[in-house]
Enzyme design. Structure first.
Site, mmCIF file in Angstrom:
data_model
loop_
_atom_site.group_PDB
_atom_site.id
_atom_site.type_symbol
_atom_site.label_atom_id
_atom_site.label_comp_id
_atom_site.label_asym_id
_atom_site.label_seq_id
_atom_site.Cartn_x
_atom_site.Cartn_y
_atom_site.Cartn_z
ATOM 1 N N LYS A 1 41.157 48.973 37.639
ATOM 2 C CA LYS A 1 42.078 47.855 37.425
ATOM 3 C C LYS A 1 41.747 47.226 36.085
ATOM 4 O O LYS A 1 40.621 47.356 35.603
ATOM 5 C CB LYS A 1 41.898 46.814 38.538
ATOM 6 C CG LYS A 1 43.065 45.874 38.686
ATOM 7 C CD LYS A 1 44.201 46.474 39.480
ATOM 8 C CE LYS A 1 45.447 45.614 39.457
ATOM 9 N NZ LYS A 1 46.488 46.110 40.355
ATOM 10 N N ASP B 1 51.240 45.375 36.824
ATOM 11 C CA ASP B 1 50.850 44.481 37.926
ATOM 12 C C ASP B 1 51.467 43.131 37.549
ATOM 13 O O ASP B 1 52.427 43.094 36.756
ATOM 14 C CB ASP B 1 49.306 44.412 38.061
ATOM 15 C CG ASP B 1 48.848 43.697 39.340
ATOM 16 O OD1 ASP B 1 48.864 44.324 40.399
ATOM 17 O OD2 ASP B 1 48.485 42.503 39.278
HETATM 18 P P1 NDP Z 1 55.338 40.143 39.156
HETATM 19 O O1 NDP Z 1 54.678 39.571 37.977
HETATM 20 O O2 NDP Z 1 56.523 41.006 38.997
HETATM 21 O O3 NDP Z 1 55.741 38.977 40.185
HETATM 22 C C1 NDP Z 1 54.792 38.100 40.699
HETATM 23 C C2 NDP Z 1 55.492 37.040 41.530
HETATM 24 O O4 NDP Z 1 54.514 36.257 42.207
HETATM 25 C C3 NDP Z 1 56.281 36.060 40.670
HETATM 26 O O5 NDP Z 1 57.357 35.560 41.399
HETATM 27 C C4 NDP Z 1 55.235 34.958 40.392
HETATM 28 O O6 NDP Z 1 55.807 33.696 40.103
HETATM 29 C C5 NDP Z 1 54.495 34.916 41.707
HETATM 30 N N1 NDP Z 1 53.094 34.511 41.456
HETATM 31 C C6 NDP Z 1 52.173 35.192 40.714
HETATM 32 N N2 NDP Z 1 51.015 34.517 40.672
HETATM 33 C C7 NDP Z 1 51.195 33.398 41.391
HETATM 34 C C8 NDP Z 1 50.374 32.310 41.743
HETATM 35 N N3 NDP Z 1 49.100 32.236 41.316
HETATM 36 N N4 NDP Z 1 50.911 31.349 42.530
HETATM 37 C C9 NDP Z 1 52.179 31.413 42.953
HETATM 38 N N5 NDP Z 1 53.020 32.424 42.655
HETATM 39 C C10 NDP Z 1 52.539 33.399 41.901
HETATM 40 O O7 NDP Z 1 54.173 40.927 39.955
HETATM 41 P P2 NDP Z 1 54.310 42.066 41.046
HETATM 42 O O8 NDP Z 1 55.484 41.830 41.901
HETATM 43 O O9 NDP Z 1 54.145 43.356 40.367
HETATM 44 O O10 NDP Z 1 52.966 41.843 41.884
HETATM 45 C C11 NDP Z 1 52.895 40.932 42.982
HETATM 46 C C12 NDP Z 1 51.687 41.271 43.834
HETATM 47 O O11 NDP Z 1 51.815 42.629 44.316
HETATM 48 C C13 NDP Z 1 50.332 41.208 43.142
HETATM 49 O O12 NDP Z 1 49.353 40.806 44.081
HETATM 50 C C14 NDP Z 1 50.072 42.664 42.763
HETATM 51 O O13 NDP Z 1 48.699 42.933 42.601
HETATM 52 C C15 NDP Z 1 50.653 43.371 43.978
HETATM 53 N N6 NDP Z 1 51.004 44.770 43.773
HETATM 54 C C16 NDP Z 1 51.911 45.139 42.814
HETATM 55 C C17 NDP Z 1 52.262 46.464 42.670
HETATM 56 C C18 NDP Z 1 53.327 46.897 41.726
HETATM 57 O O14 NDP Z 1 53.688 48.090 41.772
HETATM 58 N N7 NDP Z 1 53.863 46.054 40.882
HETATM 59 C C19 NDP Z 1 51.611 47.510 43.470
HETATM 60 C C20 NDP Z 1 50.736 47.016 44.495
HETATM 61 C C21 NDP Z 1 50.436 45.685 44.602
HETATM 62 P P3 NDP Z 1 55.856 33.182 38.579
HETATM 63 O O15 NDP Z 1 56.803 34.082 37.870
HETATM 64 O O16 NDP Z 1 56.287 31.776 38.679
HETATM 65 O O17 NDP Z 1 54.445 33.327 38.049
#
Ligand code: NDP
Length: 449
Positions: free
Chosen positions: A126, A166
């Site tokens: 990571k 991510d």
């Molecule tokens: P994105 O950046 O596309 O989206 C993240 C979302 O979560 C946004 O809506 C963001 O809101 C919100 N968010 C992020 N951090 C916080 C926080 N500290 N508090 C509140 N809201 C938060 O990321 P992904 O969708 O890619 O990833 C989301 C999760 O899924 C993570 O845990 C990641 O590790 C996991 N994941 C992702 C994969 C992938 O293929 N993308 C694969 C496996 C797991 P805002 O825009 O306001 O920050």
């Protein structure tokens, strides 16, 4: 607790005192391995657990970049190359101001187990940076990505380490990172990064894969308990990559999604979320979720004011945390159970605190654990790598069907392990045990390295 397990846990805590998230992830895994460790008395002599919890390598580096006003900034870059037991290090890059070594190590550690569950030849890693992409111009994002890759390139390669996206890293960032890697290497190594745009070697259905995979896993889990998604009310945190495509597939299976969120707050639309509008706001405009109200005046917006996400106060049958780690606190878990939730599907990595998970399991709520339930993203990344090696591409339907089968297999592995080791229905333990067994086998075969 088993003496060997206890000693490794205490030593890990002593060695990494400042790393709360990493220790949380290690503790969850080790505690659920007790029946397996009890059954193998040579694990201790060969330090299986000590080797599992110590990353092969951690790289940190300086990332200087200039903003549009000529001001220079310095961020910290990371790559944790945790385990190459099963294949090249593989795992995403996160750009978020909260990124630190503990978060990188917890994500890298989880990734080893997740990748093992996919059954595909990928190790665990990571990386990322404490860079905040929010509010930055395209040019600033490009300059940051170029500077980041100017250091990272020497540590990665399509047979060495293959990063992906991510939080804060999507197709735009992967494009800038890839461009700079190609320029420095003077070679087109398509398989060095995944999550690429389709035109230069990305895989169809990669963008959708994590969210779709989560729902495939949820479908299998509900089926095993004589239930289904049809007619269920669903709430989802986040409105990023994972959340959007989990929402899309859940709706396709007849569920009604009534809430989504971002870091500022959540929207509740009792008529069912208008996903096209969410995609427009988040994928095109890169705006805030509150803007949903501009077209749906009767929807409600609830602002986040403390560590408990307001989205978890909304009544639903199924909750899908798809934002970030520890977003479901014990308080939120209690509220969800009080509101009659039957299943939790972890789209984000480690979204439930240890206390919240324990509370759900105690109250017979089904938990689809992140390592298994969100593994569809990395599995499809591995399919992207194989397409790049073959210099060939599959259709959307071909990739989706492979993803579906992988998620069915992952669920079966978790179920079989939980049945065999006396914790039927506890898929959190099942996932940890099933993954560990594969890793231990590879560790034994490869000797002391
Ligand atoms: P994105 O950046 O596309 O989206 C993240 C979302 O979560 C946004 O809506 C963001 O809101 C919100 N968010 C992020 N951090 C916080 C926080 N500290 N508090 C509140 N809201 C938060 O990321 P992904 O969708 O890619 O990833 C989301 C999760 O899924 C993570 O845990 C990641 O590790 C996991 N994941 C992702 C994969 C992938 O293929 N993308 C694969 C496996 C797991 P805002 O825009 O306001 O920050």
């Amino acid at each position: 607790m088993n003496k060997y397990l206890e000693r490794v846990l205490i030593d890990t805590e002593k060695k990494n005192p400042q790393e709360a998230e990493y220790l949380q992830a290690v503790k969850e895994v080790l505690e659920s391995l007790e029946p397996v460790i009890d059954a193998h008395d040579d694990y201790e002599k060969n330090a299986f657990l000590e080797r599992m919890v110590e990353p092969e390598r951690i790289i940190t580096f300086r990332v200087p970049w200039m903003d549009d006003n000529g001001q220079v900034h310095v961020n910290r870059g990371y790559r944790v190359q945790f385990s190459s037991l099963l294949g090249p290090y593989k795992g995403g890059l996160r750009f978020h101001p909260s990124v630190n070594q503990s978060i990188m190590k917890f994500l890298g550690f989880e990734q080893i187990f997740k990748n093992a569950l996919t059954g595909l030849p990928i190790g665990g890693g990571k990386g990322g940076s404490d860079f905040n992409p929010k509010g930055k111009s395209d040019n600033e994002i490009m300059r940051f990505c170029q500077s980041f890759m100017t250091e990272l390139y020497r540590h990665i390669g399509q047979d060495v380490d293959v990063p992906a996206g991510d939080i804060g890293v999507g197709a735009r960032e992967i494009g800038y990172l890839f461009g700079q890697y190609k320029r420095i290497r003077d070679a087109f190594e398509g398989g060095v990064l995944t999550g690429k745009e389709i035109v230069y070697g990305g895989s169809l259905a990669r963008k959708e894969a994590t969210g779709y995979g989560l729902i495939f896993f949820m479908r299998e889990m509900l089926k095993a308990h004589q239930n289904s998604l049809q007619g269920k009310t669903v709430i989802i945190s986040g409105s990023g990559n994972v959340a959007i495509y989990a929402c899309e597939k859940a709706m396709e299976y007849g569920a009604k999604v009534v809430a989504m969120s971002d870091s500022n707050g959540c929207i509740y639309d009792k008529n069912g979320i208008d996903l096209d509008l969410i995609k427009q706001i988040k994928e095109v405009e890169r705006g805030r979720i509150k803007e949903y109200l501009r077209e749906h005046k009767d929807a409600q917006y609830i602002e986040t004011t403390n560590e408990d996400f307001p989205v978890w106060t909304i009544k639903a049958d199924i909750a899908l945390p798809c934002a970030t780690q520890n977003e479901v606190t014990l308080n939120s878990a209690k509220k969800l159970v009080e509101n009659g939730v039957i299943a939790i599907g972890e789209g984000a990595n480690m979204p439930c605190t240890a206390e919240a998970t324990e509370y759900f399991l105690k109250h017979n709520v089904l938990v689809a654990p992140a390592k298994a339930a969100n593994a569809g993203g990395v599995a499809t990344s591995a399919i992207e790598m194989s397409q790049n090696s073959m210099r060939f591409s599959y259709t959307f339907e071909e990739v989706e069907s492979k993803l579906n089968q992988i998620m069915i297999n992952i669920f079966e592995s978790c179920k079989n392990a939980s049945d065999k080791y006396g914790c039927s229905g506890n898929y959190v333990a099942g996932a940890n045990i099933a993954a560990f067994q594969k890793l231990a086998k590879a560790m034994r075969a490869q000797g002391i390295v």
